[in-house]
Design an enzyme around this catalytic site. Structure first.
Site, PDB file in Angstrom:
ATOM      1  N   GLU A 290      22.945  30.691  79.273  1.00  0.00           N
ATOM      2  CA  GLU A 290      23.160  31.896  78.474  1.00  0.00           C
ATOM      3  C   GLU A 290      22.872  33.112  79.339  1.00  0.00           C
ATOM      4  O   GLU A 290      21.804  33.221  79.946  1.00  0.00           O
ATOM      5  CB  GLU A 290      22.254  31.945  77.237  1.00  0.00           C
ATOM      6  CG  GLU A 290      22.593  30.947  76.164  1.00  0.00           C
ATOM      7  CD  GLU A 290      21.740  31.136  74.910  1.00  0.00           C
ATOM      8  OE1 GLU A 290      21.335  32.294  74.629  1.00  0.00           O
ATOM      9  OE2 GLU A 290      21.483  30.135  74.220  1.00  0.00           O
TER      10      GLU A 290
ATOM     11  N   GLU B 274      16.059  26.939  73.556  1.00  0.00           N
ATOM     12  CA  GLU B 274      14.970  27.908  73.690  1.00  0.00           C
ATOM     13  C   GLU B 274      13.691  27.413  73.013  1.00  0.00           C
ATOM     14  O   GLU B 274      13.053  28.103  72.220  1.00  0.00           O
ATOM     15  CB  GLU B 274      15.387  29.272  73.142  1.00  0.00           C
ATOM     16  CG  GLU B 274      16.462  29.929  73.996  1.00  0.00           C
ATOM     17  CD  GLU B 274      16.830  31.338  73.552  1.00  0.00           C
ATOM     18  OE1 GLU B 274      16.536  31.709  72.399  1.00  0.00           O
ATOM     19  OE2 GLU B 274      17.426  32.073  74.367  1.00  0.00           O
TER      20      GLU B 274
END
Length: 470
Positions: free
Chosen positions: A364, A175
């Protein structure tokens, strides 16, 4: 179009949320190891050192370090094709700037990868997932400092060489786009602001150094094993204009700009016009060093991995300001007041593939919920089955109807792990229940939830049957 026969089904985790053994076998401290546990909805206190009398959830995690074989056996029982995990950087280089790695740390991951491969499960490895060595933050100021580029490359070359015949799929930074999106990007970049610093300028500089580090890692990996697939990893916030007012449509673009800033550089290999416009919006003047430009161009990633949990709406009163909300009257919400938006995943896949024409990997996606253990020890998590089933159907539509190239899907937290935001256990994602509470108490015993059998069925049919269980 249909899901490929070698589609990578599995689950995703991070070392700092599950591994434990925080100083065992020569491991050094990571930035996660000084984050104290907190309460629901309250940010976690961050310390400069480990303090006595404080509870640090990463120190034990769910003790994967000693229980990895049991967990891998459960993943194999579900039919995992892959398992996404991270290497805990200070387990390999305890301080971060050493010349020689910690052999005991390397041997641990040898054991884990061997156990996975024995079960036919491919390791998918994140190189930096909120586990920057604490010493690099304290000594060098973390990713503000170009010195970290070389330290990261040395770490990557070490693990690439060690595991070149055991791991094929890698990701550089987890991320990474949250570096710009967070008020203070501690998890992503180890950044805590110093007095007098311009926060936006620090984010831009740290991001650039991470871009160069990622590109150099890609080049090193392809040199060591040309068959490596090395991706970037972002959080993708599917965003809708709040209304059809042109100002709201422009607000949506403004909200997406900080995210495409990262994928533009890492996938296209240069700072695009969007990047320049984003720097202008931040009020930051930044000229990348000339010697970095060729590295960025040469070290583009092989695929885009991303997390997707919920969507946003964006609006603007004047066409330049920005208001972003999770509230959406057309969507239901979960226990954490997050909107549930399966179609948003299909939209995300289409937007990314349209823009970059690169393979995509959903690494995810999951539902955090407060699970109730029944008197017989079962967890009847039909809400999780519905959430994941609806999202998998949306992914299939992106592949089958929109012809998007998707290589895999790893749900977040196939086993209950500690929350990155608060360090709690009450926000559970797993198919496997772990007996541990928010204060770190419990036996750590593993048990199967109802969703365990459901996901096993999904994987056995390569996603063809996502229906619930009776």
């Amino acid at each position: 179009m249909r899901l490929r026969d070698d589609f990578l089904w599995g689950g995703a985790t991070a070392a700092n949320q599950m591994e434990g053994a925080f100083l065992e076998d020569g491991k050094g401290l990571s930035i996660a190891d000084v984050e104290q546990g907190s309460r629901h909805g309250v940010p976690r206190p961050i310390h400069e050192e480990v303090r006595s009398g404080c509870y640090y959830p990463s120190h034990e995690g769910i003790d994967f370090y000693h229980r990895y074989q049991e967990d891998i056996d459960l993943y194999a029982e579900m039919g995992f094709k892959c398992f996404r995990m991270s290497i805990n950087w200070p387990r390999i280089f305890p301080v971060g700037d050493e010349a020689e790695p910690n052999e005991a740390g390397l041997e641990f991951y040898d054991r884990v990868f061997d156990a996975l491969l024995e079960k036919g499960i491919q390791p998918v490895v994140t190189l930096s997932h909120y586990e920057t060595p604490l010493a690099l933050v304290q000594k060098y100021g973390s990713w503000r400092n170009r010195e970290l580029i070389g330290f990261f490359e040395h770490y990557c070359r070490t693990v690439f060489s060690r595991y070149k015949d055991k791991v094929k799929y890698w990701m550089t930074f987890n991320e990474i786009n949250e570096t710009m999106n967070q008020r203070e990007p501690y998890h992503q970049a180890g950044i805590r602001y110093q007095p007098g610093e311009n926060p936006e300028a620090v984010k831009v500089l740290a991001s650039h150094n991470m871009f160069v580090a990622s590109a150099r890692a890609v080049l090193a990996g392809h040199e060591i094993n040309p068959d490596f697939k090395i991706g970037c990893m972002i959080q993708y916030p599917t965003t809708y204009a709040r209304t059809c007012r042109p100002e709201d449509v422009m607000a949506r673009r403004y909200h997406m700009m900080p995210n495409y800033y990262y994928t533009d550089v890492m996938c296209r290999g240069y700072y695009t016009n969007l990047c320049t416009a984003q720097l202008q919006r931040l009020g930051v003047t930044f000229e990348p060093p000339a010697e970095d430009l060729e590295i960025l161009k040469a070290g583009t990633v092989d695929y885009i991995a991303f997390s997707y949990y919920f969507s946003y709406t964006a609006s603007s009163e004047d066409g330049s300001s920005l208001k972003v909300e999770r509230a959406n009257p057309y969507l239901e919400r979960n226990d954490w007041d997050w909107p549930i938006d399966p179609m948003g995943l299909r939209i995300a896949l289409n937007e990314l593939y349209d823009r970059y024409q690169m393979p995509l990997f959903v690494v995810e996606n999951g539902l955090g919920a407060i699970d109730k253990v029944e008197a017989d020890g079962s967890v009847q998590d039909d809400y999780r089955i519905k959430f994941l089933g609806d999202h998998i159907e949306a992914l299939k539509q992106a592949v089958e109807l929109d012809h998007v190239d998707v290589i895999g899907y790893t749900c977040w937290g196939p086993i209950d792990i500690i929350s990155v935001g608060t360090g709690e256990m009450r926000k559970r994602y797993g198919f496997i229940y772990v007996d541990k509470d928010d204060e770190g108490k419990g036996s750590l015993k593993r048990s199967r939830k109802k969703s365990f059998a459901w996901y096993k069925k999904v994987l056995a049919t390569n996603g063809a049957d996502t229906s619930g269980l009776e």
